[in-house]
Design a protein around this motif. Structure first.
Motif, PDB file in Angstrom:
ATOM      1  N   ARG A  35       3.472  -9.541  10.130  1.00  0.00           N
ATOM      2  CA  ARG A  35       3.251  -8.614   9.514  1.00  0.00           C
ATOM      3  C   ARG A  35       2.397  -8.178   8.363  1.00  0.00           C
ATOM      4  O   ARG A  35       2.301  -9.326   7.597  1.00  0.00           O
ATOM      5  CB  ARG A  35       4.694  -7.975   9.184  1.00  0.00           C
ATOM      6  CG  ARG A  35       4.885  -6.437   8.461  1.00  0.00           C
ATOM      7  CD  ARG A  35       6.202  -6.007   8.015  1.00  0.00           C
ATOM      8  NE  ARG A  35       6.066  -4.864   7.349  1.00  0.00           N
ATOM      9  CZ  ARG A  35       7.322  -4.440   6.364  1.00  0.00           C
ATOM     10  NH1 ARG A  35       8.428  -5.312   6.298  1.00  0.00           N
ATOM     11  NH2 ARG A  35       7.305  -3.225   6.117  1.00  0.00           N
ATOM     12  N   THR A  36       1.633  -7.235   8.392  1.00  0.00           N
ATOM     13  CA  THR A  36       0.650  -7.075   7.233  1.00  0.00           C
ATOM     14  C   THR A  36       0.788  -5.761   6.620  1.00  0.00           C
ATOM     15  O   THR A  36       0.971  -4.497   7.757  1.00  0.00           O
ATOM     16  CB  THR A  36      -0.884  -7.011   7.838  1.00  0.00           C
ATOM     17  OG1 THR A  36      -1.107  -8.597   8.210  1.00  0.00           O
ATOM     18  CG2 THR A  36      -1.833  -6.764   6.662  1.00  0.00           C
ATOM     19  N   SER A  37       1.167  -5.423   5.493  1.00  0.00           N
ATOM     20  CA  SER A  37       1.472  -4.129   5.145  1.00  0.00           C
ATOM     21  C   SER A  37       0.580  -3.784   3.528  1.00  0.00           C
ATOM     22  O   SER A  37       0.713  -4.674   2.830  1.00  0.00           O
ATOM     23  CB  SER A  37       2.839  -3.943   4.938  1.00  0.00           C
ATOM     24  OG  SER A  37       3.682  -4.722   4.055  1.00  0.00           O
ATOM     25  N   PHE A  38       0.332  -2.849   3.238  1.00  0.00           N
ATOM     26  CA  PHE A  38      -0.423  -2.543   1.988  1.00  0.00           C
ATOM     27  C   PHE A  38      -0.493  -1.047   1.893  1.00  0.00           C
ATOM     28  O   PHE A  38      -0.422  -0.279   2.784  1.00  0.00           O
ATOM     29  CB  PHE A  38      -1.714  -3.142   1.839  1.00  0.00           C
ATOM     30  CG  PHE A  38      -2.736  -2.620   2.994  1.00  0.00           C
ATOM     31  CD1 PHE A  38      -3.530  -1.601   2.736  1.00  0.00           C
ATOM     32  CD2 PHE A  38      -2.923  -3.545   4.147  1.00  0.00           C
ATOM     33  CE1 PHE A  38      -4.476  -1.125   3.880  1.00  0.00           C
ATOM     34  CE2 PHE A  38      -3.780  -3.224   5.033  1.00  0.00           C
ATOM     35  CZ  PHE A  38      -4.501  -1.949   5.039  1.00  0.00           C
ATOM     36  N   GLU A  39      -0.455  -0.585   0.435  1.00  0.00           N
ATOM     37  CA  GLU A  39      -0.976   0.670   0.272  1.00  0.00           C
ATOM     38  C   GLU A  39      -2.197   0.766  -0.706  1.00  0.00           C
ATOM     39  O   GLU A  39      -1.945   0.119  -1.811  1.00  0.00           O
ATOM     40  CB  GLU A  39       0.450   1.317  -0.406  1.00  0.00           C
ATOM     41  CG  GLU A  39      -0.011   2.966  -0.720  1.00  0.00           C
ATOM     42  CD  GLU A  39       1.342   3.484  -1.026  1.00  0.00           C
ATOM     43  OE1 GLU A  39       2.097   3.921  -0.169  1.00  0.00           O
ATOM     44  OE2 GLU A  39       1.588   3.859  -2.270  1.00  0.00           O
ATOM     45  N   HIS A  40      -3.177   1.450  -0.385  1.00  0.00           N
ATOM     46  CA  HIS A  40      -4.267   1.616  -1.611  1.00  0.00           C
ATOM     47  C   HIS A  40      -4.341   2.878  -2.132  1.00  0.00           C
ATOM     48  O   HIS A  40      -4.444   3.967  -1.231  1.00  0.00           O
ATOM     49  CB  HIS A  40      -5.588   0.991  -1.001  1.00  0.00           C
ATOM     50  CG  HIS A  40      -5.154  -0.595  -0.398  1.00  0.00           C
ATOM     51  ND1 HIS A  40      -6.105  -1.199   0.628  1.00  0.00           N
ATOM     52  CD2 HIS A  40      -4.749  -1.689  -1.181  1.00  0.00           C
ATOM     53  CE1 HIS A  40      -5.945  -2.455   0.371  1.00  0.00           C
ATOM     54  NE2 HIS A  40      -4.969  -2.822  -0.554  1.00  0.00           N
ATOM     55  N   LEU A  41      -4.579   3.032  -3.220  1.00  0.00           N
ATOM     56  CA  LEU A  41      -5.104   4.474  -3.704  1.00  0.00           C
ATOM     57  C   LEU A  41      -6.551   4.543  -3.987  1.00  0.00           C
ATOM     58  O   LEU A  41      -7.272   3.714  -3.964  1.00  0.00           O
ATOM     59  CB  LEU A  41      -4.290   4.434  -5.049  1.00  0.00           C
ATOM     60  CG  LEU A  41      -2.922   4.466  -5.324  1.00  0.00           C
ATOM     61  CD1 LEU A  41      -2.223   4.581  -6.823  1.00  0.00           C
ATOM     62  CD2 LEU A  41      -1.985   5.177  -4.528  1.00  0.00           C
ATOM     63  N   LYS A  42      -6.917   5.669  -3.978  1.00  0.00           N
ATOM     64  CA  LYS A  42      -8.270   6.038  -4.321  1.00  0.00           C
ATOM     65  C   LYS A  42      -8.771   5.442  -5.588  1.00  0.00           C
ATOM     66  O   LYS A  42      -8.173   5.560  -6.555  1.00  0.00           O
ATOM     67  CB  LYS A  42      -8.744   7.360  -4.406  1.00  0.00           C
ATOM     68  CG  LYS A  42      -9.999   8.034  -4.490  1.00  0.00           C
ATOM     69  CD  LYS A  42     -10.425   9.504  -4.280  1.00  0.00           C
ATOM     70  CE  LYS A  42     -11.579   9.829  -4.050  1.00  0.00           C
ATOM     71  NZ  LYS A  42     -11.974  10.959  -4.017  1.00  0.00           N
ATOM     72  N   PRO A  43      -9.865   4.355  -5.625  1.00  0.00           N
ATOM     73  CA  PRO A  43     -10.175   3.670  -6.678  1.00  0.00           C
ATOM     74  C   PRO A  43     -10.387   4.844  -7.849  1.00  0.00           C
ATOM     75  O   PRO A  43     -10.972   5.751  -7.851  1.00  0.00           O
ATOM     76  CB  PRO A  43     -11.595   3.141  -6.271  1.00  0.00           C
ATOM     77  CG  PRO A  43     -11.422   2.962  -4.810  1.00  0.00           C
ATOM     78  CD  PRO A  43     -10.630   4.206  -4.357  1.00  0.00           C
ATOM     79  N   GLY A  44      -9.993   4.147  -8.888  1.00  0.00           N
ATOM     80  CA  GLY A  44     -10.168   5.058 -10.417  1.00  0.00           C
ATOM     81  C   GLY A  44      -9.187   6.002 -10.438  1.00  0.00           C
ATOM     82  O   GLY A  44      -9.027   6.821 -11.600  1.00  0.00           O
ATOM     83  N   CYS A  45      -8.200   6.580  -9.386  1.00  0.00           N
ATOM     84  CA  CYS A  45      -7.421   7.589  -9.679  1.00  0.00           C
ATOM     85  C   CYS A  45      -6.141   7.054 -10.217  1.00  0.00           C
ATOM     86  O   CYS A  45      -5.680   6.017 -10.047  1.00  0.00           O
ATOM     87  CB  CYS A  45      -7.187   8.232  -8.089  1.00  0.00           C
ATOM     88  SG  CYS A  45      -6.045   9.563  -8.065  1.00  0.00           S
ATOM     89  N   GLN A  46      -5.540   8.057 -10.929  1.00  0.00           N
ATOM     90  CA  GLN A  46      -4.126   7.920 -11.637  1.00  0.00           C
ATOM     91  C   GLN A  46      -3.308   9.088 -11.542  1.00  0.00           C
ATOM     92  O   GLN A  46      -4.054  10.102 -11.459  1.00  0.00           O
ATOM     93  CB  GLN A  46      -4.298   7.516 -13.085  1.00  0.00           C
ATOM     94  CG  GLN A  46      -5.180   6.015 -13.230  1.00  0.00           C
ATOM     95  CD  GLN A  46      -5.130   5.856 -14.645  1.00  0.00           C
ATOM     96  OE1 GLN A  46      -4.606   6.624 -15.820  1.00  0.00           O
ATOM     97  NE2 GLN A  46      -5.445   4.628 -15.141  1.00  0.00           N
ATOM     98  N   GLY A  47      -2.136   9.150 -11.298  1.00  0.00           N
ATOM     99  CA  GLY A  47      -1.079  10.104 -11.292  1.00  0.00           C
ATOM    100  C   GLY A  47      -0.534  10.173  -9.771  1.00  0.00           C
ATOM    101  O   GLY A  47      -0.905   9.593  -9.039  1.00  0.00           O
TER     102      GLY A  47
END
Length: 251
Positions: A35-47
């Motif tokens: 299994r491979t799992s991850f969650e990535h946010l838009k770079p530089g974004c907060q909130g």
């Protein structure tokens, strides 16, 4: 002496061209998934409104072709239209999505093993992409992987020659039973007229009955979600190849 026997067996397998790897699980044993799992946010974004890509997928050391098929199917699910080009990889899709994403956008992709039996691995895939508007785009798909053949099965692969019409006629009867079981006509007298039977590319050789899954808004209103029709295997005698009936395949 033990090593000589193993070497001899390996040579016999090569000559016959019919043996699994000596160290791979037998067809009667479950295939191990990684299994491979991850969650990535838009770079530089907060909130809380940061765009994100969430992936939960599988690969198989003993069946790399299955892992490749899973990635390809997930990438098909995120295409905006059937004619849109498939992204080249999950990494490239993530980068493109996040680069253009607005606040609140999100993309979820998941693959899970639904069943394993008779040398088959049944993988269910799901997606949900929200890029503005009232609703996101949910998607579903199945992969039926034959470990004996090392390939993903198409509907034509599992049907006896000339039986495609008979298969869909049987599916139509399952659709009628599904309507009755869920009392859909009682809720909406025009249901059959408004939501007629249609074919679907999503089928699974699940153990208890062959399963057909439908996209949202295909044979029922959005609120119903992703309908599933079940076709008992006895109704598929003379239609589906006997090898693909549970209990008759690989042991």
């Amino acid at each position: 002496m033990r090593y000589l026997r193993i070497a001899a067996l390996g040579g016999l397998c090569l000559l016959l061209g019919a043996c699994q790897s000596l160290f791979a699980p037998g067809l009667g044993e479950p295939l191990n998934a990684r299994r491979t799992s991850f969650e990535h946010l838009k770079p530089g974004c907060q909130g809380e409104q940061c765009p994100l890509v969430n992936v939960d997928t599988l690969s198989f050391d003993d069946e790399p072709a299955l892992g490749a098929a899973i990635e390809a199917q997930l990438l098909d699910l995120v295409r905006a239209t059937p004619d849109s080009p498939r992204p080249t990889s999950l990494d490239s899709y993530e980068k493109r999505f996040l680069d253009s994403a607005q606040p609140g956008w999100s993309s979820y992709l998941q693959a899970k093993v639904r069943e394993q039996h008779d040398g088959l691995v049944i993988v269910e895939l799901s997606s949900y992409v929200f890029s503005g508007g009232e609703y996101g785009r949910p998607g579903r798909a199945f992969i039926n992987y034959d470990r004996r053949l090392h390939k993903v099965l198409s509907l034509q692969d599992i049907l006896l020659p000339g039986q495609e019409k008979a298969f869909w006629d049987t599916a139509r009867l399952a659709h009628q039973a599904w309507i009755v079981q869920n009392k859909l006509i009682e809720q909406d007298p025009n249901f059959v007229k408004d939501w007629p039977f249609q074919q679907t590319p999503h089928f699974a050789l699940t153990f208890g009955a062959l399963t057909l899954k439908y996209d949202i808004d295909r044979i029922a209103p959005h609120s119903v979600g992703h309908p599933e029709l079940k076709i008992p295997y006895p109704r598929l005698n003379g239609i589906v190849k006997p090898y693909y009936f549970p209990g008759r395949g690989a042991q």
